[in-house]
Write a protein that holds these residues in place. Structure first.
Motif, PDB file in Angstrom:
ATOM      1  N   LEU A  27      33.812 -20.499  69.127  1.00 39.66           N
ATOM      2  CA  LEU A  27      34.977 -20.493  68.237  1.00 39.66           C
ATOM      3  C   LEU A  27      34.771 -21.401  67.032  1.00 39.66           C
ATOM      4  O   LEU A  27      35.124 -21.041  65.904  1.00 39.66           O
ATOM      5  CB  LEU A  27      36.222 -20.930  69.008  1.00 39.66           C
ATOM      6  CG  LEU A  27      36.748 -19.960  70.058  1.00 39.66           C
ATOM      7  CD1 LEU A  27      37.918 -20.572  70.804  1.00 39.66           C
ATOM      8  CD2 LEU A  27      37.165 -18.640  69.424  1.00 39.66           C
ATOM      9  N   THR A  28      34.206 -22.579  67.246  1.00 36.58           N
ATOM     10  CA  THR A  28      34.011 -23.527  66.141  1.00 36.58           C
ATOM     11  C   THR A  28      33.104 -22.948  65.070  1.00 36.58           C
ATOM     12  O   THR A  28      33.413 -23.010  63.869  1.00 36.58           O
ATOM     13  CB  THR A  28      33.433 -24.854  66.670  1.00 36.58           C
ATOM     14  OG1 THR A  28      34.324 -25.399  67.650  1.00 36.58           O
ATOM     15  CG2 THR A  28      33.252 -25.856  65.549  1.00 36.58           C
ATOM     16  N   VAL A  29      31.990 -22.399  65.479  1.00 35.29           N
ATOM     17  CA  VAL A  29      31.061 -21.800  64.511  1.00 35.29           C
ATOM     18  C   VAL A  29      31.706 -20.606  63.818  1.00 35.29           C
ATOM     19  O   VAL A  29      31.603 -20.434  62.592  1.00 35.29           O
ATOM     20  CB  VAL A  29      29.743 -21.399  65.199  1.00 35.29           C
ATOM     21  CG1 VAL A  29      28.835 -20.647  64.224  1.00 35.29           C
ATOM     22  CG2 VAL A  29      29.028 -22.631  65.750  1.00 35.29           C
ATOM     23  N   GLY A  30      32.402 -19.767  64.587  1.00 36.99           N
ATOM     24  CA  GLY A  30      33.053 -18.595  64.013  1.00 36.99           C
ATOM     25  C   GLY A  30      34.124 -18.964  62.998  1.00 36.99           C
ATOM     26  O   GLY A  30      34.230 -18.339  61.927  1.00 36.99           O
ATOM     27  N   ILE A  31      34.936 -19.985  63.314  1.00 34.03           N
ATOM     28  CA  ILE A  31      35.991 -20.418  62.390  1.00 34.03           C
ATOM     29  C   ILE A  31      35.388 -20.963  61.106  1.00 34.03           C
ATOM     30  O   ILE A  31      35.915 -20.728  60.005  1.00 34.03           O
ATOM     31  CB  ILE A  31      36.882 -21.469  63.069  1.00 34.03           C
ATOM     32  CG1 ILE A  31      37.676 -20.834  64.206  1.00 34.03           C
ATOM     33  CG2 ILE A  31      37.838 -22.106  62.065  1.00 34.03           C
ATOM     34  CD1 ILE A  31      38.314 -21.843  65.141  1.00 34.03           C
ATOM     35  N   PHE A  32      34.300 -21.700  61.221  1.00 33.73           N
ATOM     36  CA  PHE A  32      33.664 -22.254  60.022  1.00 33.73           C
ATOM     37  C   PHE A  32      33.153 -21.151  59.105  1.00 33.73           C
ATOM     38  O   PHE A  32      33.316 -21.205  57.882  1.00 33.73           O
ATOM     39  CB  PHE A  32      32.513 -23.172  60.425  1.00 33.73           C
ATOM     40  CG  PHE A  32      31.770 -23.757  59.248  1.00 33.73           C
ATOM     41  CD1 PHE A  32      32.300 -24.825  58.539  1.00 33.73           C
ATOM     42  CD2 PHE A  32      30.552 -23.232  58.844  1.00 33.73           C
ATOM     43  CE1 PHE A  32      31.630 -25.362  57.449  1.00 33.73           C
ATOM     44  CE2 PHE A  32      29.872 -23.760  57.754  1.00 33.73           C
ATOM     45  CZ  PHE A  32      30.406 -24.826  57.059  1.00 33.73           C
ATOM     46  N   LEU A  33      32.552 -20.122  59.677  1.00 35.60           N
ATOM     47  CA  LEU A  33      31.909 -19.087  58.864  1.00 35.60           C
ATOM     48  C   LEU A  33      32.895 -18.048  58.332  1.00 35.60           C
ATOM     49  O   LEU A  33      32.699 -17.520  57.221  1.00 35.60           O
ATOM     50  CB  LEU A  33      30.828 -18.381  59.690  1.00 35.60           C
ATOM     51  CG  LEU A  33      29.613 -19.214  60.069  1.00 35.60           C
ATOM     52  CD1 LEU A  33      28.695 -18.409  60.984  1.00 35.60           C
ATOM     53  CD2 LEU A  33      28.855 -19.681  58.833  1.00 35.60           C
ATOM     54  N   LEU A  34      33.940 -17.733  59.088  1.00 34.46           N
ATOM     55  CA  LEU A  34      34.799 -16.598  58.746  1.00 34.46           C
ATOM     56  C   LEU A  34      35.376 -16.651  57.326  1.00 34.46           C
ATOM     57  O   LEU A  34      35.330 -15.639  56.614  1.00 34.46           O
ATOM     58  CB  LEU A  34      35.910 -16.464  59.780  1.00 34.46           C
ATOM     59  CG  LEU A  34      36.726 -15.166  59.703  1.00 34.46           C
ATOM     60  CD1 LEU A  34      37.137 -14.722  61.098  1.00 34.46           C
ATOM     61  CD2 LEU A  34      37.968 -15.317  58.838  1.00 34.46           C
ATOM     62  N   PRO A  35      35.925 -17.784  56.851  1.00 32.82           N
ATOM     63  CA  PRO A  35      36.485 -17.777  55.497  1.00 32.82           C
ATOM     64  C   PRO A  35      35.471 -17.450  54.415  1.00 32.82           C
ATOM     65  O   PRO A  35      35.819 -16.874  53.383  1.00 32.82           O
ATOM     66  CB  PRO A  35      37.023 -19.201  55.331  1.00 32.82           C
ATOM     67  CG  PRO A  35      37.210 -19.708  56.710  1.00 32.82           C
ATOM     68  CD  PRO A  35      36.126 -19.073  57.521  1.00 32.82           C
ATOM     69  N   PHE A  36      34.211 -17.797  54.647  1.00 35.14           N
ATOM     70  CA  PHE A  36      33.198 -17.559  53.624  1.00 35.14           C
ATOM     71  C   PHE A  36      32.687 -16.118  53.648  1.00 35.14           C
ATOM     72  O   PHE A  36      32.157 -15.633  52.651  1.00 35.14           O
ATOM     73  CB  PHE A  36      32.047 -18.547  53.798  1.00 35.14           C
ATOM     74  CG  PHE A  36      32.489 -19.981  53.693  1.00 35.14           C
ATOM     75  CD1 PHE A  36      33.199 -20.423  52.590  1.00 35.14           C
ATOM     76  CD2 PHE A  36      32.228 -20.870  54.711  1.00 35.14           C
ATOM     77  CE1 PHE A  36      33.628 -21.742  52.499  1.00 35.14           C
ATOM     78  CE2 PHE A  36      32.646 -22.189  54.628  1.00 35.14           C
ATOM     79  CZ  PHE A  36      33.344 -22.630  53.521  1.00 35.14           C
ATOM     80  N   PHE A  37      32.844 -15.443  54.760  1.00 34.53           N
ATOM     81  CA  PHE A  37      32.540 -14.012  54.806  1.00 34.53           C
ATOM     82  C   PHE A  37      33.717 -13.182  54.311  1.00 34.53           C
ATOM     83  O   PHE A  37      33.527 -12.115  53.724  1.00 34.53           O
ATOM     84  CB  PHE A  37      32.170 -13.586  56.236  1.00 34.53           C
ATOM     85  CG  PHE A  37      30.754 -13.878  56.622  1.00 34.53           C
ATOM     86  CD1 PHE A  37      29.725 -13.042  56.219  1.00 34.53           C
ATOM     87  CD2 PHE A  37      30.443 -15.000  57.378  1.00 34.53           C
ATOM     88  CE1 PHE A  37      28.401 -13.306  56.568  1.00 34.53           C
ATOM     89  CE2 PHE A  37      29.132 -15.278  57.732  1.00 34.53           C
ATOM     90  CZ  PHE A  37      28.104 -14.428  57.327  1.00 34.53           C
ATOM     91  N   ALA A  38      34.942 -13.678  54.540  1.00 38.16           N
ATOM     92  CA  ALA A  38      36.135 -12.916  54.153  1.00 38.16           C
ATOM     93  C   ALA A  38      36.554 -13.187  52.717  1.00 38.16           C
ATOM     94  O   ALA A  38      37.227 -12.366  52.097  1.00 38.16           O
ATOM     95  CB  ALA A  38      37.283 -13.240  55.101  1.00 38.16           C
ATOM     96  N   GLY A  39      36.179 -14.352  52.181  1.00 38.57           N
ATOM     97  CA  GLY A  39      36.583 -14.719  50.834  1.00 38.57           C
ATOM     98  C   GLY A  39      37.885 -15.493  50.848  1.00 38.57           C
ATOM     99  O   GLY A  39      38.959 -14.912  50.949  1.00 38.57           O
ATOM    100  N   ALA A  40      37.779 -16.815  50.778  1.00 37.74           N
ATOM    101  CA  ALA A  40      38.985 -17.653  50.801  1.00 37.74           C
ATOM    102  C   ALA A  40      38.722 -18.923  50.015  1.00 37.74           C
ATOM    103  O   ALA A  40      38.882 -20.039  50.523  1.00 37.74           O
ATOM    104  CB  ALA A  40      39.377 -17.978  52.236  1.00 37.74           C
ATOM    105  N   GLU A  41      38.348 -18.764  48.739  1.00 38.97           N
ATOM    106  CA  GLU A  41      37.910 -19.921  47.975  1.00 38.97           C
ATOM    107  C   GLU A  41      39.027 -20.928  47.726  1.00 38.97           C
ATOM    108  O   GLU A  41      38.760 -22.096  47.461  1.00 38.97           O
ATOM    109  CB  GLU A  41      37.306 -19.492  46.632  1.00 38.97           C
ATOM    110  CG  GLU A  41      38.284 -18.809  45.685  1.00 38.97           C
ATOM    111  CD  GLU A  41      37.639 -18.404  44.376  1.00 38.97           C
ATOM    112  OE1 GLU A  41      36.456 -18.762  44.180  1.00 38.97           O
ATOM    113  OE2 GLU A  41      38.298 -17.758  43.549  1.00 38.97           O
ATOM    114  N   LYS A  42      40.295 -20.507  47.818  1.00 40.67           N
ATOM    115  CA  LYS A  42      41.413 -21.415  47.590  1.00 40.67           C
ATOM    116  C   LYS A  42      42.112 -21.835  48.872  1.00 40.67           C
ATOM    117  O   LYS A  42      43.080 -22.597  48.827  1.00 40.67           O
ATOM    118  CB  LYS A  42      42.437 -20.770  46.640  1.00 40.67           C
ATOM    119  CG  LYS A  42      41.925 -20.479  45.244  1.00 40.67           C
ATOM    120  CD  LYS A  42      43.045 -20.072  44.310  1.00 40.67           C
ATOM    121  CE  LYS A  42      43.623 -18.706  44.647  1.00 40.67           C
ATOM    122  NZ  LYS A  42      42.668 -17.613  44.445  1.00 40.67           N
ATOM    123  N   SER A  43      41.663 -21.358  50.027  1.00 41.35           N
ATOM    124  CA  SER A  43      42.398 -21.666  51.262  1.00 41.35           C
ATOM    125  C   SER A  43      41.503 -21.938  52.463  1.00 41.35           C
ATOM    126  O   SER A  43      42.009 -22.084  53.584  1.00 41.35           O
ATOM    127  CB  SER A  43      43.341 -20.506  51.603  1.00 41.35           C
ATOM    128  OG  SER A  43      42.613 -19.302  51.791  1.00 41.35           O
TER     129      SER A  43
END
Length: 409
Positions: free
Chosen positions: A346-362
């Protein structure tokens, strides 16, 4: 004298011990609120006034309005120009936000509370639940390792959003309950926690992946066919959180893909991104150009307007520490406990997910759900735990001031 009448001299000390064992999560929750109040006290709001942490306005940020509108009136989607003449011709509405948190707010508001206080109650109860479940996962025994782990939890990177009108605390609680279910071998608890996490926030999708992989490290009393069946079933039930969100949006808007429509039209999201490009964009995003308080600023405010940059370094360091600790334990013990595997994935997945989904402001609030990785902090040596606590506390103050200034979304 009958044997049954003989007093047990160990009974009262045992009860005292049990009471002491449940105190740490209570103390951690109180400390988290006290520290956040201290940060708010030194911060300046958008109108130049001091922030009132105990007011609902101090906890309200951009997306909070969407969650509150879902709680009040449900989902909606419309062309922006139909209501706002000078707005770009894109889709507006609240259908790009998940339903678990606003539905919990609606339920609490049925007691007579208005929606804003109800939202704070849901948030704070979720945060207390996070500390309670984490404490159980740590063994519910106060030692230097578990005490320092809870202390880091009170100032966890991005944890300022655990106090905001956002589903971050509720989603993190769902993830922790999911881990607890896997540890106990209860597919029902694991599925329920996963459902809450998935229906609270996009980041909760990592629970589905972890549950699918759980056949490799959990349910070990069962045969392989049963282990695979339990992993698939719990993942499917957790994934129903997405179906619930889509069903509610379809009922209100007539579009089963309302979430994707708004994300694509208004935010340019919905496709996979190059993660390293997204990291660079996130690091370089000019938050301080949006807003800078006027007049004399405290040291904390002056140094907080670019706090997202050290935040990214600290989050990266935390993930690397978790991975290094896992590697050391795997080499030494040739195995990891069930909850350790779950927290690692979960920790690794949470870290990576925003950068694959696109969340530069959040991304920083998404990363707050790496709180589940604290399960690994108890295994770190004290010479790592103490500096980590100091770094987290300093960064918590900086990002918190950035939050209360109204700079973060």
């Amino acid at each position: 004298m009958p044997e049954a009448a003989v007093a047990d001299p160990t009974a009262r000390p045992a009860r005292r011990g049990r009471r002491r064992d449940v105190l740490p999560p209570v103390v951690a929750w109180l400390a988290a609120n006290l520290l956040t109040w201290m940060v708010a006290k030194e911060s300046v709001a958008g109108d130049g006034s001091k922030v009132a942490f105990w007011s609902t306005a101090g906890r309200h940020r951009w997306d909070s309005g969407h969650y509150l509108s879902i709680a009040r009136t449900g989902y909606e989607m419309f062309r922006c120009r139909d209501r706002y003449a000078n707005f770009p011709d894109v889709m507006c509405g609240n259908a790009a936000w998940f339903p678990a948190y606003p539905m919990a707010v609606r339920a609490v508001s049925a007691t007579g509370l208005s929606y804003e206080p109800a939202a704070v109650v849901v948030t704070e109860l979720s945060l207390f639940g996070m500390f309670a479940v984490l404490w159980w996962l740590l063994g519910a025994r106060l030692t230097w390792a578990t005490g320092l782990t809870l202390a880091i939890g009170t100032v966890f990177p991005g944890g300022i959003y655990f106090h905001a009108m956002f589903p971050i605390a509720a989603g993190t609680l769902g993830l922790l309950v999911c881990i607890a279910g896997v540890k106990r071998g209860s597919w029902a608890i694991a599925a329920a926690g996963g459902f809450v996490a998935v229906s609270s926030h996009l980041v909760g999708a990592v629970a589905v992946g972890m549950l699918l992989l759980s056949a490799l490290f959990a349910w070990q009393r069962d045969t392989w066919p049963v282990r695979i069946a339990k992993a698939v079933a719990t993942a499917a039930l957790a994934g129903c959180g997405v179906l619930w969100a889509k069903w509610m949006a379809w009922q209100a808007t007539g579009h089963w893909d309302a979430y994707e429509i708004i994300q694509r039209s208004s935010y340019g999201q919905g496709d996979l991104r190059q993660p390293f490009d997204e990291m660079r964009k996130a690091y370089a995003f000019p938050f301080s150009d949006w807003y800078k308080p006027q007049g004399h600023l405290s040291w904390l405010m002056e140094h907080s307007l670019a706090a997202h940059r050290p935040q990214l370094w600290l989050n990266t360091a935390f993930v690397l520490l978790v991975l290094a600790t896992a590697a050391v334990r795997l080499v030494r013990n040739h195995r990891l406990d069930v909850e350790e595997w779950a927290a690692l994935i979960l920790t690794v997945g949470i870290f990576l997910l925003p950068f694959f989904a696109g969340a530069e402001k959040s991304w920083y609030r998404n990363h707050a759900q790496m709180f589940v990785g604290l399960i690994w902090v108890r295994h770190m040596p004290r010479w790592v735990q103490v500096p980590l606590l100091v770094c987290c506390a300093m960064q918590y103050a900086l990002l918190g001031a950035m939050f209360f200034a109204g700079v973060l979304v």
